[in-house]
Design a protein around this motif. Structure first.
Motif, short mmCIF file in Angstrom:
data_model
loop_
_atom_site.label_atom_id
_atom_site.label_comp_id
_atom_site.label_asym_id
_atom_site.label_seq_id
_atom_site.Cartn_x
_atom_site.Cartn_y
_atom_site.Cartn_z
N ASP A 22 0.80 -1.22 0.00
CA ASP A 22 0.00 0.00 0.00
C ASP A 22 0.84 1.27 0.00
O ASP A 22 0.31 2.36 -0.22
CB ASP A 22 -0.94 0.02 1.22
N THR A 103 -5.23 -3.08 -6.04
CA THR A 103 -5.57 -2.19 -4.93
C THR A 103 -7.01 -2.49 -4.51
O THR A 103 -7.72 -3.25 -5.18
CB THR A 103 -5.45 -0.71 -5.34
N PHE A 110 -4.35 -4.52 -1.51
CA PHE A 110 -3.02 -4.13 -1.97
C PHE A 110 -2.12 -5.36 -2.10
O PHE A 110 -1.81 -6.03 -1.11
CB PHE A 110 -2.39 -3.12 -1.01
#
Length: 276
Positions: A22, A103, A110
Motif C-alpha cells: 500500500d 488495490t 493491496f
C-alpha cells in the motif's frame, strides 16, 4: 470478474506474490513489472488496466487491453490504477507471463502478483534475485514464491480466491478471509503469522519474533540447516529460502505451532473394522 476461462491442461508454472504494497504508487509498480519481465528474459506483448463499466444497469469490472507504453501514460494521468502486464504469445493459456498490481479500488486488496510458465527449479536463482529487489525497493511487508500445476492456479492462489491451494494440508479459503477488503480481514500475514512456508519467503523483522517451539522464528530457522537459510535483504526484510524436500516437514512444524494462516491438520486414516 473472470479474467479468463479455466484451463484443464497440466502445466507446472511459477507464481509470486507480494503483500503489504500500500505504500507504493501505480507508477512504481509499473516499473517493477518492467523489471520482472526484463529479469526473467520475457518480452512484454501487451498490458491492460481495470475499470468499471455498466452492464444491464449493473456495475461490473473489465480489463481493458492497451499497449504497454500507453499504460504508462494512463497511469500518469490517473486513469489507470490497477493493471496487468503480460506476454500472451506462443499459444500459452492464458499467458506465458503476467505481472499485476492490485488495490482495493476494484474489490481486491493491496498486492502484486506474477506468474511465469516455467518450473520454479528452472529459474529459482533469477526469481529469487528479482523478488528480493522488488520487495525491498517497493517496501513490501511479505512475499512468497511457489510452484503451481497451472497458470490459473498460480494466479488465483496469489489472491486467495477460487479455492486455489498448493498442498493437501492447506485450507484454501483461510487466506481469502484474512486479506483486507470486502471480508475485512486482519492481515496478520504482514506481521504476526505466515500464510504458509514456501521455497522462497520474504519476511520482515516482526515475523522473526513469532514464537515457534518456545523460541523466536529467527532462532528457530538458524538452529538447524534443514530449516533453510535466512539472510537480510534491506528495509527490515529477510529472505528465507527453504529446500523443496523440507517444505512439507517445516509446514507441519510451523502449522502445529499455530503460526500458519492456511495450515490444517491432515485427517487421520482410521483402520477399518474387521468382520467377526
Amino acid at each position: 470478474m473472470t479474467l479468463f476461462p479455466e484451463f484443464s491442461g497440466r502445466i507446472m508454472c511459477t507464481g509470486m506474490a507480494l503483500y503489504g504494497t500500500d505504500r507504493i504508487s501505480p507508477l512504481e509498480a509499473y516499473r517493477a513489472g518492467h523489471e520482472f519481465f526484463s529479469e526473467m528474459s520475457v518480452g512484454i506483448t501487451t498490458a491492460g488496466y481495470t475499470r468499471y463499466i455498466e452492464v444491464a444497469g449493473e456495475r461490473d469490472v473489465e480489463l481493458v487491453e492497451v499497449p504497454f507504453d500507453e499504460l504508462k501514460s494512463l497511469i500518469e494521468s490517473g486513469v489507470a490504477t490497477d493493471f496487468r502486464i503480460y506476454n500472451n504469445s506462443g499459444g500459452h493459456v492464458p499467458w506465458l507471463a503476467s505481472f499485476g498490481y492490485n488495490t482495493p479500488s476494484f474489490g481486491g486488496f493491496f498486492s502484486i502478483d506474477a506468474q511465469l510458465d516455467v518450473q520454479l527449479a528452472d529459474n529459482a536463482g533469477k526469481l529469487t534475485d528479482c523478488i528480493k529487489r522488488i520487495a525491498t525497493s517497493l517496501h513490501a511487508s511479505y512475499g512468497i514464491a511457489y510452484e503451481a500445476p497451472k497458470m490459473t492456479s498460480a494466479f488465483y492462489y496469489a489472491a486467495g480466491t477460487n479455492l486455489a491451494k498448493l498442498k493437501p494440508y492447506e485450507n484454501p479459503s483461510a487466506f481469502g478471509k484474512e486479506v483486507p477488503g470486502g471480508s475485512y480481514g486482519a492481515a496478520r500475514y504482514q506481521e504476526s503469522m505466515l500464510r504458509m512456508v514456501y521455497p522462497i519467503n520474504v519476511i520482515n523483522d516482526r515475523h522473526l519474533n513469532i514464537v515457534v517451539g518456545g523460541v523466536p522464528l529467527k532462532e528457530w530457522i538458524v538452529a538447524e540447516d534443514s530449516r533453510g537459510s535466512l539472510q537480510p535483504i534491506g528495509n527490515d526484510l529477510w529472505l528465507w529460502l527453504v529446500p523443496e524436500a523440507a517444505v512439507d516437514s517445516i509446514n507441519q512444524l510451523c502449522g502445529e505451532a499455530g503460526i500458519l494462516i492456511s495450515w490444517k491438520p491432515q485427517a487421520v486414516q482410521r483402520a477399518g473394522r474387521k468382520l467377526p
